[in-house]
Structure formats: structure tokens, C-alpha cells
Enzyme design. Structure first.
Site, short mmCIF file in Angstrom:
data_model
loop_
_atom_site.label_atom_id
_atom_site.label_comp_id
_atom_site.label_asym_id
_atom_site.label_seq_id
_atom_site.Cartn_x
_atom_site.Cartn_y
_atom_site.Cartn_z
N HIS A 122 0.81 -1.23 0.00
CA HIS A 122 0.00 0.00 0.00
C HIS A 122 0.84 1.28 0.00
O HIS A 122 0.29 2.37 -0.15
CB HIS A 122 -0.92 0.03 1.22
CG HIS A 122 -1.99 -1.02 1.22
ND1 HIS A 122 -2.85 -1.21 0.17
CD2 HIS A 122 -2.33 -1.96 2.15
CE1 HIS A 122 -3.67 -2.21 0.45
NE2 HIS A 122 -3.38 -2.69 1.65
N ASP A 159 -2.93 -10.76 -2.14
CA ASP A 159 -3.51 -10.18 -0.93
C ASP A 159 -4.96 -9.75 -1.25
O ASP A 159 -5.26 -9.37 -2.38
CB ASP A 159 -2.67 -8.97 -0.52
CG ASP A 159 -3.05 -8.40 0.84
OD1 ASP A 159 -2.32 -8.67 1.81
OD2 ASP A 159 -4.06 -7.68 0.92
N HIS A 161 -6.49 -7.18 -0.42
CA HIS A 161 -6.62 -5.74 -0.68
C HIS A 161 -5.84 -5.37 -1.96
O HIS A 161 -4.82 -5.98 -2.26
CB HIS A 161 -6.05 -4.94 0.50
CG HIS A 161 -6.72 -5.24 1.80
ND1 HIS A 161 -6.22 -6.16 2.71
CD2 HIS A 161 -7.87 -4.77 2.33
CE1 HIS A 161 -7.03 -6.22 3.75
NE2 HIS A 161 -8.04 -5.40 3.55
N ASP A 243 -4.85 -12.77 3.66
CA ASP A 243 -6.08 -12.22 4.21
C ASP A 243 -7.30 -12.44 3.32
O ASP A 243 -8.40 -12.00 3.65
CB ASP A 243 -5.92 -10.73 4.56
CG ASP A 243 -5.21 -9.93 3.48
OD1 ASP A 243 -4.95 -10.48 2.39
OD2 ASP A 243 -4.90 -8.75 3.73
ZN ZN Z 1 -4.32 -7.11 2.79
#
Ligand code: ZN
Length: 308
Positions: A122, A159, A161, A243
Site C-alpha cells: 500500500h 492479498d 486488498h 487475508d
Molecule cells: Zn491485505
């Protein structure tokens, strides 16, 4: 014949507030589960400024260094914190990814797993974000291109996200294919399939909440693997977040441990086909400790099997 495990005790010194999902306990749980496995154990070096500068401007390094507190825990954005040990932890995470590339490209290891924290996907060019300080996999990809002379590197981010930071750091370089699967809508809100990058080298795949293993496997084999095969990377880098597991508290995708084994097997097989099996996997998310241990441990087992 070798899988490298790259980590460092400094990565346990990045402290976050009580109740924060990205916590020391993640590595304290995962690393013991990897003991006894047939791994070449390597201490992650500190990234050099020249490594970080592959992806971030100099004033950003100054900003992060200046933000590091002498005591306590300091908040950089709604989700991202620094403690006195965070800078070195983040430098180990980026340096570990660079070392992994060096080892795999030198043939010192067939593949590598970088078990460091904080994660990186991120972190944007000039912004810490979402638990991340430096763009570890983007730095690793650029290191492979700029210093090892590779012409094409692919990053697959599984992931749950969107890897907005990695996309921000690599999309202007047409030598890097960036593939991300992620739940939408979900933090950070980016990653629509319409975001393909200025060179068409970004592939964003949005997952509905509740997506289960069979649907994910179909996307992997029918969409992602053909795209990788057509791109013919000389190195495959993974942003390995766990996740998307059904047990994870931060998201609603419902993969099982065996799905992470399948993902790893398929990506390693693709790498064997196009780039002599060269895979560098970097830990990103995964916030249910049991799921992180079970799926992360299987991921490493399958890396070892692919190397063997
Ligand atoms: Zn994540």
C-alpha cells in the site's frame, strides 16, 4: 533445490497499537511454524538508500526518517504507525526483498520467501499507507530490472486488498506486469478492472465478497496464468497476503488453506515454464493468526516442493 527464508529479528521491533491487526504476533506465530522445514535461512539486510530510491524520491526517505519516533508510537496515517524500531524493520523488509532477488537470480536459491514486516504493497511513491512504509515488491522488481538487466518482471499480488502502492510505483514502467486480485469494494478503494496502466501492464481483478476457492482458481487458471504466459517474465514476484482466507477478520473472501497451496503450485509451475522457476514471495497481509500460520506454512511447503 533450495528455498530461501529471509527474515530478521528487527521485524519484531515494529510496534503498532493494541488491537492493530498488523502486529508483532503475526511473525511470532508464523516463524516458529517454519522451523524444521528444509529452508536456507538468511538474515534480511537493511535496504540501502539506493535501493529505496529505485521506487521512492529522496524527500520521501527524509520524511520517513524524520517521522521515526524516539519513544512511543507515532501515527502517520489512519492505519499506519511507527515505533522506534519501525524504520529498521521496514528497511529489513525492503532489503530482504532485494536480497531475495539477488539470491534467486544468482542461483543461490530456486525461490525465496521473505517473512518480514511491515508489509509494503500500500505504500505509494510519496505516502506511507495501510500499514506500509516502503514498496518492497516494487523495489525488488526495479532492482531486478535496473541492476540485473532483466527485461520483464511480473508481480502477482494475491492479498485481499488492492496493491495500490505497487501499482503506483510500477505502472509507468512497461517492463513490469502487475496483477492484483482483491475484494471490491474494500480498502483502499482502488483497483477497478478499468485501471490498466499507461502501458496496459496492469491487470486488476475485482473479487466479490464471499468469493470461494473454485471461483478464485478459475480466475487464476483462465485469466492470470495466460496473461503471465504471454508476458514471459524473467522473474515472478509475489505479494503474498493471506487475508483472502475465510477466517480473516479484515475481509470477506473465503479461500481455504488448500487454495493458497493451489495458487502457489500454479504460479510456481508457470514460473518453471517461463523463467526457470524463479519466484520471490514477500509477505503482505494475513491477520487471523491461525489462518496465517496454516496457509502461510502451506505456501512455503509448496515453494519448497517447487524447488525440489
Ligand atoms: Zn491485505
Amino acid at each position: 533445490m533450495t528455498t530461501a527464508l529471509i527474515t530478521h529479528p528487527d521485524c519484531l521491533n515494529h510496534l503498532t497499537p493494541d488491537g492493530h491487526p498488523e502486529r508483532v504476533a503475526r511473525l511470532e506465530a508464523l516463524l516458529p511454524a517454519l522451523e524444521g522445514k528444509d529452508l536456507l535461512r538468511v538474515r534480511a539486510p537493511l535496504a540501502e538508500d539506493d535501493d529505496l530510491l529505485l521506487a521512492h524520491p529522496a524527500d520521501y526517505l527524509d520524511t520517513i526518517r524524520a517521522a521515526a519516533p524516539d519513544r512511543g508510537i507515532k501515527q502517520l496515517d489512519p492505519d499506519t504507525w511507527m515505533s522506534p524500531g519501525s524504520l529498521n524493520a521496514a528497511l529489513r523488509a525492503a532489503g530482504g526483498a532485494v536480497r531475495a532477488v539477488d539470491m534467486v537470480l544468482a542461483g543461490e536459491a530456486d525461490n525465496a520467501f521473505v517473512a518480514c514486516r511491515p508489509p509494503g504493497h500500500h505504500a505509494e511513491t510519496r505516502s506511507p499507507m495501510g500499514f506500509c512504509l516502503f514498496g518492497n515488491v516494487a523495489i525488488a522488481a526495479k532492482h531486478a530490472l535496473e541492476r540485473h538487466g532483466l527485461e520483464r518482471v511480473a508481480i502477482v499480488d494475491f492479498d485481499v486488498h488492492h496493491g495500490n502502492g505497487t501499482q503506483d510505483l510500477v505502472q509507468s514502467d512497461g517492463r513490469i506486469l502487475f496483477v492484483s486480485t482483491h475484494q471490491m469494494p474494500l480498502y483502499p478503494g482502488t483497483g477497478a478492472p478499468s485501471e490498466t496502466g499507461p502501458h496496459g501492464t496492469v491487470l486488476n481483478i475485482a473479487l466479490d465478497e464471499g468469493t470461494e476457492g473454485p471461483a478464485y482458481r478459475h480466475i487464476l487458471t483462465e485469466t492470470i496464468l495466460p496473461r503471465l504466459r504471454a508476458f514471459r517474465p524473467e522473474l515472478l514476484i509475489l505479494s503474498s497476503g493471506f487475508d483472502a482466507h475465510a477466517e480473516d477478520p479484515l475481509a470477506g473472501v473465503a479461500l481455504a488453506d488448500e487454495d493458497f497451496a493451489f495458487i502457489t503450485d500454479q504460479l510456481c509451475a508457470l514460473a518453471a515454464e517461463v523463467c526457470a522457476g524463479r519466484v520471490v514471495s514477500c509477505l503482505e497481509g494475513g491477520y487471523d493468526l491461525g489462518a496465517l500460520v496454516s496457509s502461510g506454512s502451506l505456501h512455503v511447503d509448496r515453494l519448497i516442493a517447487a524447488a525440489g
